[in-house]
Write a protein that holds these residues in place. Sequence first.
Motif, PDB file in Angstrom:
ATOM      1  N   GLY A  36       0.811  -1.212   0.000  1.00  0.00           N
ATOM      2  CA  GLY A  36       0.000   0.000   0.000  1.00  0.00           C
ATOM      3  C   GLY A  36       0.842   1.258   0.000  1.00  0.00           C
ATOM      4  N   ALA A  37       1.943   1.252   0.755  1.00  0.00           N
ATOM      5  CA  ALA A  37       2.800   2.437   0.857  1.00  0.00           C
ATOM      6  C   ALA A  37       3.495   2.741  -0.473  1.00  0.00           C
ATOM      7  N   ILE A  38       4.054   1.718  -1.100  1.00  0.00           N
ATOM      8  CA  ILE A  38       4.777   1.948  -2.352  1.00  0.00           C
ATOM      9  C   ILE A  38       3.813   2.355  -3.466  1.00  0.00           C
ATOM     10  N   LEU A  39       2.633   1.732  -3.512  1.00  0.00           N
ATOM     11  CA  LEU A  39       1.655   2.137  -4.519  1.00  0.00           C
ATOM     12  C   LEU A  39       1.229   3.586  -4.292  1.00  0.00           C
ATOM     13  N   ALA A  40       1.070   3.980  -3.028  1.00  0.00           N
ATOM     14  CA  ALA A  40       0.698   5.359  -2.714  1.00  0.00           C
ATOM     15  C   ALA A  40       1.776   6.339  -3.180  1.00  0.00           C
ATOM     16  N   ALA A  46       2.704  10.160  -9.790  1.00  0.00           N
ATOM     17  CA  ALA A  46       1.926  10.373 -11.010  1.00  0.00           C
ATOM     18  C   ALA A  46       1.166  11.692 -10.970  1.00  0.00           C
ATOM     19  N   VAL A  47       0.565  12.007  -9.821  1.00  0.00           N
ATOM     20  CA  VAL A  47      -0.155  13.276  -9.695  1.00  0.00           C
ATOM     21  C   VAL A  47       0.820  14.448  -9.801  1.00  0.00           C
ATOM     22  N   THR A  48       2.000  14.306  -9.225  1.00  0.00           N
ATOM     23  CA  THR A  48       3.020  15.357  -9.311  1.00  0.00           C
ATOM     24  C   THR A  48       3.419  15.606 -10.759  1.00  0.00           C
ATOM     25  N   VAL A  49       3.660  14.526 -11.498  1.00  0.00           N
ATOM     26  CA  VAL A  49       4.044  14.649 -12.907  1.00  0.00           C
ATOM     27  C   VAL A  49       2.915  15.298 -13.707  1.00  0.00           C
ATOM     28  N   SER A  50       1.697  14.822 -13.511  1.00  0.00           N
ATOM     29  CA  SER A  50       0.553  15.360 -14.251  1.00  0.00           C
ATOM     30  C   SER A  50       0.344  16.837 -13.961  1.00  0.00           C
ATOM     31  N   THR A  51       0.479  17.221 -12.686  1.00  0.00           N
ATOM     32  CA  THR A  51       0.258  18.610 -12.284  1.00  0.00           C
ATOM     33  C   THR A  51       1.364  19.521 -12.797  1.00  0.00           C
ATOM     34  N   ALA A  60       0.197   8.970 -16.219  1.00  0.00           N
ATOM     35  CA  ALA A  60      -0.252   7.580 -16.335  1.00  0.00           C
ATOM     36  C   ALA A  60       0.864   6.681 -16.851  1.00  0.00           C
ATOM     37  N   LEU A  61       1.680   7.215 -17.738  1.00  0.00           N
ATOM     38  CA  LEU A  61       2.786   6.437 -18.290  1.00  0.00           C
ATOM     39  C   LEU A  61       3.791   6.048 -17.214  1.00  0.00           C
ATOM     40  N   LEU A  62       3.955   6.907 -16.198  1.00  0.00           N
ATOM     41  CA  LEU A  62       4.962   6.684 -15.167  1.00  0.00           C
ATOM     42  C   LEU A  62       4.393   6.069 -13.888  1.00  0.00           C
ATOM     43  N   PHE A  63       3.087   6.128 -13.710  1.00  0.00           N
ATOM     44  CA  PHE A  63       2.479   5.583 -12.493  1.00  0.00           C
ATOM     45  C   PHE A  63       2.838   4.125 -12.228  1.00  0.00           C
ATOM     46  N   PRO A  64       2.917   3.242 -13.248  1.00  0.00           N
ATOM     47  CA  PRO A  64       3.186   1.822 -12.958  1.00  0.00           C
ATOM     48  C   PRO A  64       4.510   1.562 -12.261  1.00  0.00           C
ATOM     49  N   ALA A  65       5.386   2.542 -12.165  1.00  0.00           N
ATOM     50  CA  ALA A  65       6.676   2.324 -11.493  1.00  0.00           C
ATOM     51  C   ALA A  65       6.474   1.782 -10.082  1.00  0.00           C
ATOM     52  N   GLY A  66       5.541   2.359  -9.340  1.00  0.00           N
ATOM     53  CA  GLY A  66       5.291   1.904  -7.974  1.00  0.00           C
ATOM     54  C   GLY A  66       4.728   0.499  -7.945  1.00  0.00           C
ATOM     55  N   PHE A  67       3.783   0.216  -8.834  1.00  0.00           N
ATOM     56  CA  PHE A  67       3.168  -1.110  -8.897  1.00  0.00           C
ATOM     57  C   PHE A  67       4.211  -2.173  -9.211  1.00  0.00           C
ATOM     58  N   LEU A 197       1.825  -2.317 -18.903  1.00  0.00           N
ATOM     59  CA  LEU A 197       0.810  -1.946 -19.887  1.00  0.00           C
ATOM     60  C   LEU A 197      -0.599  -1.848 -19.314  1.00  0.00           C
ATOM     61  N   PRO A 198      -1.122  -2.887 -18.642  1.00  0.00           N
ATOM     62  CA  PRO A 198      -2.498  -2.754 -18.125  1.00  0.00           C
ATOM     63  C   PRO A 198      -2.617  -1.739 -16.990  1.00  0.00           C
ATOM     64  N   ILE A 199      -1.545  -1.538 -16.207  1.00  0.00           N
ATOM     65  CA  ILE A 199      -1.616  -0.562 -15.116  1.00  0.00           C
ATOM     66  C   ILE A 199      -1.684   0.853 -15.669  1.00  0.00           C
ATOM     67  N   MET A 200      -0.902   1.137 -16.689  1.00  0.00           N
ATOM     68  CA  MET A 200      -0.956   2.441 -17.346  1.00  0.00           C
ATOM     69  C   MET A 200      -2.364   2.698 -17.883  1.00  0.00           C
ATOM     70  N   LEU A 201      -2.962   1.672 -18.479  1.00  0.00           N
ATOM     71  CA  LEU A 201      -4.297   1.810 -19.055  1.00  0.00           C
ATOM     72  C   LEU A 201      -5.322   2.190 -17.987  1.00  0.00           C
ATOM     73  N   PHE A 202      -5.350   1.450 -16.872  1.00  0.00           N
ATOM     74  CA  PHE A 202      -6.374   1.725 -15.847  1.00  0.00           C
ATOM     75  C   PHE A 202      -6.215   3.126 -15.270  1.00  0.00           C
ATOM     76  N   PHE A 203      -4.969   3.571 -15.053  1.00  0.00           N
ATOM     77  CA  PHE A 203      -4.762   4.867 -14.409  1.00  0.00           C
ATOM     78  C   PHE A 203      -5.184   6.006 -15.322  1.00  0.00           C
ATOM     79  N   TYR A 204      -4.813   5.919 -16.585  1.00  0.00           N
ATOM     80  CA  TYR A 204      -5.150   7.018 -17.493  1.00  0.00           C
ATOM     81  C   TYR A 204      -6.646   7.115 -17.731  1.00  0.00           C
ATOM     82  N   MET A 205      -7.347   5.978 -17.733  1.00  0.00           N
ATOM     83  CA  MET A 205      -8.777   5.985 -18.021  1.00  0.00           C
ATOM     84  C   MET A 205      -9.625   6.309 -16.790  1.00  0.00           C
TER      85      MET A 205
END
Length: 293
Positions: A36-40, A46-51, A60-67, A197-205
Motif C-alpha cells: 500500500g505504501a509503495i503504490l501510494a 503520477a499526480v506530481t508529474v501530471s500537475t 499515467a505512463l509513469l504511475f506503474p513504477a510503484g506497482f 501496460l495494463p496498469i498504465m491503461l487503468f490509471f489514465y482511463m
Amino acid sequence: MSYVKPADLVTRMIDAGESKILMSTRDTIIRAFMGGAILALGAAFAVTVSTNTGQPLLGALLFPAGFVLLYLLGFDLLTGVFTLAPLAWLDKRPGVSGGGVLRNWGLVFLGNFLGAFTVAVLMAIVFTYGFAAEPNAIGQAIGEIGHGRTVGYAEYGASGMLTLFVRGVLCNWMVSTGVVAAMLSDSVASKVIAMWLPIMLFFYMGFEHSIVNMFLFPSGLLLGADFTLVDYLVWNEIPTVVGNLVGGLSFVGLTIYATHGRTAPKRVALVKPNGKRFAAAPTRVPAELADQL
C-alpha cells in the motif's frame, strides 16, 4: 525471454493463492503495508508529474513504477489477492478454506490501508510544510480528485453509484491482468513490461483502484478538501472494493482457471461412412462411429 504457457500459469496462480492464505499474520500485514505504501508513493508521483507538466498521459505512463516495484519485491495488494486467493480454495489445496480466504483479504485490506495512510500523512506534511501553509499545487490537485470522485458521483445518485462500481470492475480487470501477466515469465524485463501496460491503461482511463484511493482520499481530507469521511466511504471506497473484487475474480481469476485449469473435454475428429469428416463432443459421438475413438 522465458514464456510460461497458460496451463502452467494456472498452477502458478493457484500456488500463489495458497501461499498467501497460509502466510503468517505478521508477514501478511508487513507485505500488505509495504504494498500500500509503495503504490501510494507511485500515485503521488503520477499526480506530481501530471500537475507539473499539465500532461495526464505522462503521469499515467509513469504511475506503474510503484506497482512494478512492489510486486517485484514480493509485497501484496488487495486487488491481487482478490483474484489469486480464491483459486487455491476452488482447487481444494490442503489447509485452504473459505475462512482462510476471507482472513487473507481482511489482513491485506488492513495492511494496505495502514501503508497508504502513512504515506498520505507524510505527503500532506510535504505539501503544506508541516501544515504551516496552504497546500501547494499538487496538494490542491489531490483535493480536487477527492472531491470530484466522491461528491461528483453522489450528484448522479444511483447512476453515479453504478458508474463508480463499473469503474472498480474495469480497474481490477486490468490490475489483476498485470498481476497474472507477471507470472508469464521468469525474466525481470518481461515481468516489468507485462505489468506496465495494463496498469498504465487503468490509471489514465480514471478507473477506481481501492488502494490508490486509500492514499488519494485521506490525503484530500488531511489537506482540507471539500468532502467528508462518509462521502469517501459511501461514494468511493466501499463500492470500489466491491467492484475490484468482482472485476479481478470474474474477468481474470475464474476465467483463466475455468478454461486453462479445468478444461472441458476436447472435441474429437471422426469420419462418417460416406467419407466426410466432422467434429463432435465425446459424449455425442454416434454409436456406429464410437469404435473409431
